[in-house]
Design an enzyme around this catalytic site. Sequence first.
Site, short mmCIF file in Angstrom:
data_model
loop_
_atom_site.label_atom_id
_atom_site.label_comp_id
_atom_site.label_asym_id
_atom_site.label_seq_id
_atom_site.Cartn_x
_atom_site.Cartn_y
_atom_site.Cartn_z
N CYS A 1 -9.40 13.46 77.57
CA CYS A 1 -9.50 14.35 78.72
C CYS A 1 -10.56 13.77 79.64
O CYS A 1 -11.75 13.82 79.33
CB CYS A 1 -9.87 15.77 78.29
SG CYS A 1 -10.09 16.88 79.70
N CYS B 1 -6.86 16.77 86.80
CA CYS B 1 -6.68 16.13 85.49
C CYS B 1 -7.19 14.70 85.63
O CYS B 1 -6.59 13.88 86.32
CB CYS B 1 -5.22 16.14 85.08
SG CYS B 1 -4.87 15.23 83.56
#
Length: 274
Positions: free
Chosen positions: A73, A217
């Site tokens: 992530c 993201c």
Amino acid sequence: MQFAKMHGLGNDFMVVDAVTQNVYFSPELIRRLADRHTGVGFDQLLVVEPPYDPDLDFHYRIFNADGSEVAQCGNGARCFARFVRIKGLTNRRDIRVSTQNSRMTLHVGEDDRVTVNMGEPQFEPGRIPFKAAKAEKTYILRVAQQTVLCGAVSMGNPHCVLQVEDISRAQVELLGPSLESHERFPERVNVGFMQVVERSHIRLRVYERGAGETQACGSGACAAVAVGIQQGLLDEQVQVDLPGGTLHIRWPGPGTPLLMTGPAAHVYDGFIHL
């Protein structure tokens, strides 16, 4: 249990120190905590642990709001780097960490922006994973009664990237869930919708695996730039505009790591009885 609420361009996290606290998270507990009405509310849970390797500073685990554990992530990595400094777990500006399947070096700048060495993008289908006979720059997929062209890459997690004419009219809610669970992505996939503004500038929306569309993201921004460079659409340094803000990505090309730079914000500290 003490925790911090943080976000990277609106992609929000519950961050927990498991170095000084004894914690355990079941998928059911994570789903309960992730609920924005009855819990803390977050896109992902980040758990900071002692290093598994003496050459590293920390290990960290990443859980989606649905309770599933993931390996990477990008926005979370930036928040992780700021968290360990804010909490006094380290005073280093260069922080070496491991995740489920990779290692990264994070650099916290004087302006508290964080640069993440995301490693080299992986285009080999078996490493994404993606079902294909061989690596191609573009794949043809049949989804939601449409034929779409996409690139596929791993940034430590799988990504599918589609080029669109206008990001505001992209079929994110239709194609996102259909591609996320497409049979050719055995571990599911994050889906990026990329509008090329110019060779050094893109706009991007991402439908994240296990979370839906998010404000930003980080690994998705990296994946979009990597695919765009591989397809000959983009230069080495690219500004990526996401709904939540801007990231800067640099990738000189094959054989070199990709670097992502962006902000990480600490919102508040909290305490919750489990």
